[in-house]
Structures are given as structure tokens and as C-alpha cells.
Design a protein around this motif. Structure first.
Motif, PDB file in Angstrom:
ATOM      1  N   ALA A 124       0.834  -1.204   0.000  1.00 19.62           N
ATOM      2  CA  ALA A 124       0.000   0.000   0.000  1.00 19.62           C
ATOM      3  C   ALA A 124       0.871   1.257   0.000  1.00 19.62           C
ATOM      4  O   ALA A 124       0.546   2.259  -0.650  1.00 19.62           O
ATOM      5  CB  ALA A 124      -0.931  -0.009   1.203  1.00 19.62           C
ATOM      6  N   ASP A 125       1.967   1.203   0.706  1.00 21.31           N
ATOM      7  CA  ASP A 125       2.848   2.373   0.812  1.00 21.31           C
ATOM      8  C   ASP A 125       3.602   2.662  -0.480  1.00 21.31           C
ATOM      9  O   ASP A 125       3.837   3.825  -0.825  1.00 21.31           O
ATOM     10  CB  ASP A 125       3.860   2.169   1.944  1.00 21.31           C
ATOM     11  CG  ASP A 125       3.230   2.282   3.307  1.00 21.31           C
ATOM     12  OD1 ASP A 125       2.127   2.851   3.404  1.00 21.31           O
ATOM     13  OD2 ASP A 125       3.825   1.775   4.282  1.00 21.31           O
ATOM     14  N   GLN A 126       3.973   1.629  -1.208  1.00 17.71           N
ATOM     15  CA  GLN A 126       4.840   1.850  -2.370  1.00 17.71           C
ATOM     16  C   GLN A 126       4.088   2.228  -3.629  1.00 17.71           C
ATOM     17  O   GLN A 126       4.712   2.639  -4.613  1.00 17.71           O
ATOM     18  CB  GLN A 126       5.681   0.600  -2.633  1.00 17.71           C
ATOM     19  CG  GLN A 126       4.912  -0.607  -3.135  1.00 17.71           C
ATOM     20  CD  GLN A 126       5.773  -1.870  -3.159  1.00 17.71           C
ATOM     21  OE1 GLN A 126       6.674  -2.037  -2.335  1.00 17.71           O
ATOM     22  NE2 GLN A 126       5.509  -2.758  -4.090  1.00 17.71           N
ATOM     23  N   GLY A 127       2.759   2.145  -3.634  1.00 18.81           N
ATOM     24  CA  GLY A 127       1.997   2.573  -4.804  1.00 18.81           C
ATOM     25  C   GLY A 127       2.348   1.783  -6.053  1.00 18.81           C
ATOM     26  O   GLY A 127       2.882   2.330  -7.012  1.00 18.81           O
ATOM     27  N   ASP A 128       2.068   0.511  -6.057  1.00 16.40           N
ATOM     28  CA  ASP A 128       2.419  -0.383  -7.161  1.00 16.40           C
ATOM     29  C   ASP A 128       1.836   0.108  -8.490  1.00 16.40           C
ATOM     30  O   ASP A 128       0.644   0.353  -8.604  1.00 16.40           O
ATOM     31  CB  ASP A 128       1.897  -1.795  -6.864  1.00 16.40           C
ATOM     32  CG  ASP A 128       2.558  -2.853  -7.720  1.00 16.40           C
ATOM     33  OD1 ASP A 128       2.453  -2.744  -8.952  1.00 16.40           O
ATOM     34  OD2 ASP A 128       3.180  -3.768  -7.149  1.00 16.40           O
ATOM     35  N   PRO A 129       2.671   0.288  -9.527  1.00 18.17           N
ATOM     36  CA  PRO A 129       2.180   0.785 -10.818  1.00 18.17           C
ATOM     37  C   PRO A 129       1.243  -0.195 -11.536  1.00 18.17           C
ATOM     38  O   PRO A 129       0.570   0.182 -12.492  1.00 18.17           O
ATOM     39  CB  PRO A 129       3.472   0.990 -11.624  1.00 18.17           C
ATOM     40  CG  PRO A 129       4.462   0.072 -10.999  1.00 18.17           C
ATOM     41  CD  PRO A 129       4.127   0.047  -9.542  1.00 18.17           C
ATOM     42  N   ARG A 130       1.167  -1.437 -11.070  1.00 19.96           N
ATOM     43  CA  ARG A 130       0.278  -2.412 -11.693  1.00 19.96           C
ATOM     44  C   ARG A 130      -1.171  -2.246 -11.238  1.00 19.96           C
ATOM     45  O   ARG A 130      -2.051  -2.953 -11.704  1.00 19.96           O
ATOM     46  CB  ARG A 130       0.744  -3.831 -11.352  1.00 19.96           C
ATOM     47  CG  ARG A 130       2.114  -4.190 -11.920  1.00 19.96           C
ATOM     48  CD  ARG A 130       2.616  -5.499 -11.319  1.00 19.96           C
ATOM     49  NE  ARG A 130       2.929  -5.354  -9.904  1.00 19.96           N
ATOM     50  CZ  ARG A 130       3.403  -6.334  -9.132  1.00 19.96           C
ATOM     51  NH1 ARG A 130       3.622  -7.530  -9.656  1.00 19.96           N
ATOM     52  NH2 ARG A 130       3.656  -6.117  -7.856  1.00 19.96           N
ATOM     53  N   SER A 131      -1.427  -1.331 -10.329  1.00 14.42           N
ATOM     54  CA  SER A 131      -2.786  -1.153  -9.822  1.00 14.42           C
ATOM     55  C   SER A 131      -3.676  -0.496 -10.862  1.00 14.42           C
ATOM     56  O   SER A 131      -3.200   0.176 -11.783  1.00 14.42           O
ATOM     57  CB  SER A 131      -2.764  -0.304  -8.541  1.00 14.42           C
ATOM     58  OG  SER A 131      -2.313   1.011  -8.831  1.00 14.42           O
ATOM     59  N   GLY A 132      -4.990  -0.710 -10.710  1.00  9.86           N
ATOM     60  CA  GLY A 132      -5.966  -0.120 -11.618  1.00  9.86           C
ATOM     61  C   GLY A 132      -7.107   0.507 -10.845  1.00  9.86           C
ATOM     62  O   GLY A 132      -7.200   0.355  -9.620  1.00  9.86           O
TER      63      GLY A 132
END
Length: 333
Positions: free
Chosen positions: A71-79
Motif C-alpha cells: 500500500a505504501d509503495q503505490g504499485d504501478p500495476r494497480s488499476g
């Protein structure tokens, strides 16, 4: 069918929550949902295509740290969350239901379900019920019974009212989700076994609560509470660490926009720790199991207005988001 909320689903406490989602025509998958409504497929993040929310709860002590880091790292794979359908957040193996656990609610039920031969004034019957409730809280034990996982449905799914259900009613509840094997746990340690919280609406057909053919055997929870879809659950599983005080949350249920239930968990006779501890005296609670903690005053029997075809229920609890379900009569579906 799924009933979408009017707008973006209500936010939750903390930086993230767990959910079970699916893309259109795709399989359900465990997801991390962030406060800004982004979704990360946890199958990809954990490298396990068979992963479920329940599997995460099997190793909750280890998983929650990894989830927090994601949650902290802001994964670029999120949508964006809006692209997905929201299901019940977890599939429990067991459902434990706590009845008669809100003081004012039980007093109202005591008055509504009076013996026909009891012709005392309502004020007198209410005073008697209040005395019983205070004595229960001080001296007695929680009332817990078993529900069926097959009754669980998603937080925006339609609720089918069976043709045999003459008096279907709503009961908004705070639900605790277990994160460790839990057997004979003390009240003092019980909350350490709760992974998080979610919203439940524990529908009940009031007409079948009591057996008419054999009144001496009492309640029939199988029939009155366990029809398919009678327990809308979710939308989120919010980690317990993000809920500051589960003993002081506001529950609100609206029927077609009109507020029917509006109460705090402060009105519980037995708090969450006492309910979990009591259930664990007999049963072993397993990771992913759901413990419903009772419903406050304001159900349909109190208002003299029970559920019918086309009704829309909106339920919310502080920090846990909101659910919206539409009722559909079985014959009309």
C-alpha cells in the motif's frame, strides 16, 4: 445481478483494505484496495494464482506487513476500482451469529413479540425487558448460533426474497473476521485473533423465527436466516489495526433513503471480545471465519414496515464503507 452504489464506494479507515473483486466475465481474485480507490491484484503481487483472501488470513501475522508495504509503495500495476465488481470480501468456512446483543433492539423485540395473553401496558413490558437486559449484561453469557456460508452474498448484489418469506427484515451488523485459529481464547486476548472488520446485513424472516408446529422447541434459525443471499457482506475487510475503537462505531441502515437504524456499537450488551471468546469456548474459530455481533434497534418489526420487492437497503458503518442491495421477490426475478 449486482447493484452499483450511486457514487464511489464510501471510504474506509486506514491506508488499505482487502477485497474480493472480478473483472467483467473474469474470475474473482483477492485485491488490495487503497484509500484513493486503486486496486492491486494480490495474485500477481504474491506470485500465487490460487491466492484468496482466506489464504492470506491463514498467515495474517506475516501477510499484513507485506500488504502494508504494498500500500505504501503505490504499485504501478494497480488499476481503478470502478473497473471491477465487488464480491463478499472473504469466503468463511464458518459463520457465527450473535443474537439479542443490542440493548434497545432486544427491548423492542420483547415488546413486539409479546405473548397474546400478556395484556400489560407497553411501558410495563419495556421496563421488564430493560431490567432483563441489564442483568444479562452483568451476569449472563452471549447468545451465539451458527449461520451458513451459502447465505453470504456481495455488498451490491440483489437479495432474493423467497416466496415463502412472509416477513423479511433487515439487521445491519458489525462483523469481525478471524485471523488466527481460535479456541478457548480469553476475553483479554480475543481481539488479538481478529484480523479485521466488515459490514453484514443479517436478513431474517420474522414469520419463521419460531416454529408454529412445535413451539416448545423454540427458534428455527436455519429457515429464518439462511436463504441464499440473506447475508450481504462487505464491501471491504478493513484491518483491525485501522479501526480505532470497534466498540464505538456508528451503524446506519437506510431503506429507500429513509433512515431505519442509527446506533452505536456502544449499545452492545456483550462486546466483540466477549462474543469471540464465548464462541471459542465450544468451537474452534478458523482464519476467515465471520463473527456477526448483533443488530441495533430499528428493524422492520419496530417500524411496522418489512422488506418487499424493489426495496433498496443502504448500510454503512464508521470506517468500513457502505453496501447497497436491492430486494427482488422470487417470483419477480
Amino acid at each position: 445481478m449486482s447493484v452499483k452504489p450511486e457514487a464511489t464506494p464510501a471510504p474506509f479507515a486506514g491506508r488499505f483494505a482487502l477485497a474480493t473483486l472480478s473483472a467483467p466475465d473474469g474470475p474473482a481474485f483477492p485485491a488490495l484496495v487503497t484509500a484513493d480507490a486503486r486496486v492491486l491484484d494480490l495474485r500477481t503481487a504474491f506470485g500465487d494464482e490460487r491466492l484468496t483472501v482466506r489464504a492470506l488470513l491463514e498467515d495474517w501475522d506475516g501477510a499484513k506487513e507485506r500488504l502494508s508495504a504494498l500500500a505504501d509503495q503505490g504499485d504501478p500495476r494497480s488499476g481503478p476500482l470502478a473497473d471491477f465488481r465487488v464480491h463478499a470480501p472473504v469466503e468463511p468456512r464458518q459463520v457465527f451469529q450473535s443474537g439479542a446483543n443490542y440493548r434497545q433492539h432486544v427491548i423492542d423485540l420483547h415488546v413486539a413479540h409479546r405473548d397474546p395473553a400478556d395484556d400489560r401496558p407497553e411501558e410495563e413490558r419495556r421496563a421488564e425487558a430493560a431490567e432483563i437486559m441489564d442483568r444479562r449484561a452483568a451476569e449472563d453469557l452471549p447468545y451465539v448460533f451458527i449461520g451458513l456460508p451459502s447465505a453470504i452474498t456481495g455488498p451490491y448484489d440483489e437479495v432474493v426474497l423467497p416466496s415463502w418469506a412472509e416477513k423479511p427484515d433487515w439487521e445491519l451488523e458489525l462483523a469481525a473476521v478471524i485471523g488466527r485459529p481460535t479456541h478457548r481464547v480469553s476475553v483479554e486476548e480475543a481481539l488479538d485473533h481478529v484480523a479485521g472488520y466488515t459490514i453484514a446485513n443479517d436478513l431474517t424472516d420474522r414469520a419463521t423465527v419460531f416454529r408454529r408446529d412445535m413451539p416448545q422447541i423454540g427458534t428455527d434459525w436455519l429457515r429464518s436466516k439462511n436463504a441464499p443471499g440473506f447475508t450481504p457482506l462487505g464491501p471491504w475487510l478493513v484491518p483491525a489495526s485501522s479501526v480505532a475503537d470497534p466498540g464505538d462505531l456508528r451503524l446506519v441502515l437506510k431503506l429507500n433513503g429513509e433512515t431505519m437504524q442509527d446506533e452505536s456499537t456502544k449499545d452492545m450488551l456483550f462486546d466483540i471480545a466477549r462474543v469471540v471468546s464465548y464462541a471459542s469456548r465450544t468451537a474452534e474459530l478458523l482464519p476467515g471465519d465471520v463473527v456477526l455481533t448483533g443488530s441495533p434497534a430499528g428493524n422492520g418489526m419496530h417500524h411496522g414496515r418489512l422488506l418487499r420487492d424493489g426495496d433498496v437497503m443502504d448500510g454503512s458503518i464508521t470506517g468500513l464503507g457502505a453496501q447497497r442491495t436491492r430486494c427482488v421477490a422470487e417470483a419477480a426475478r
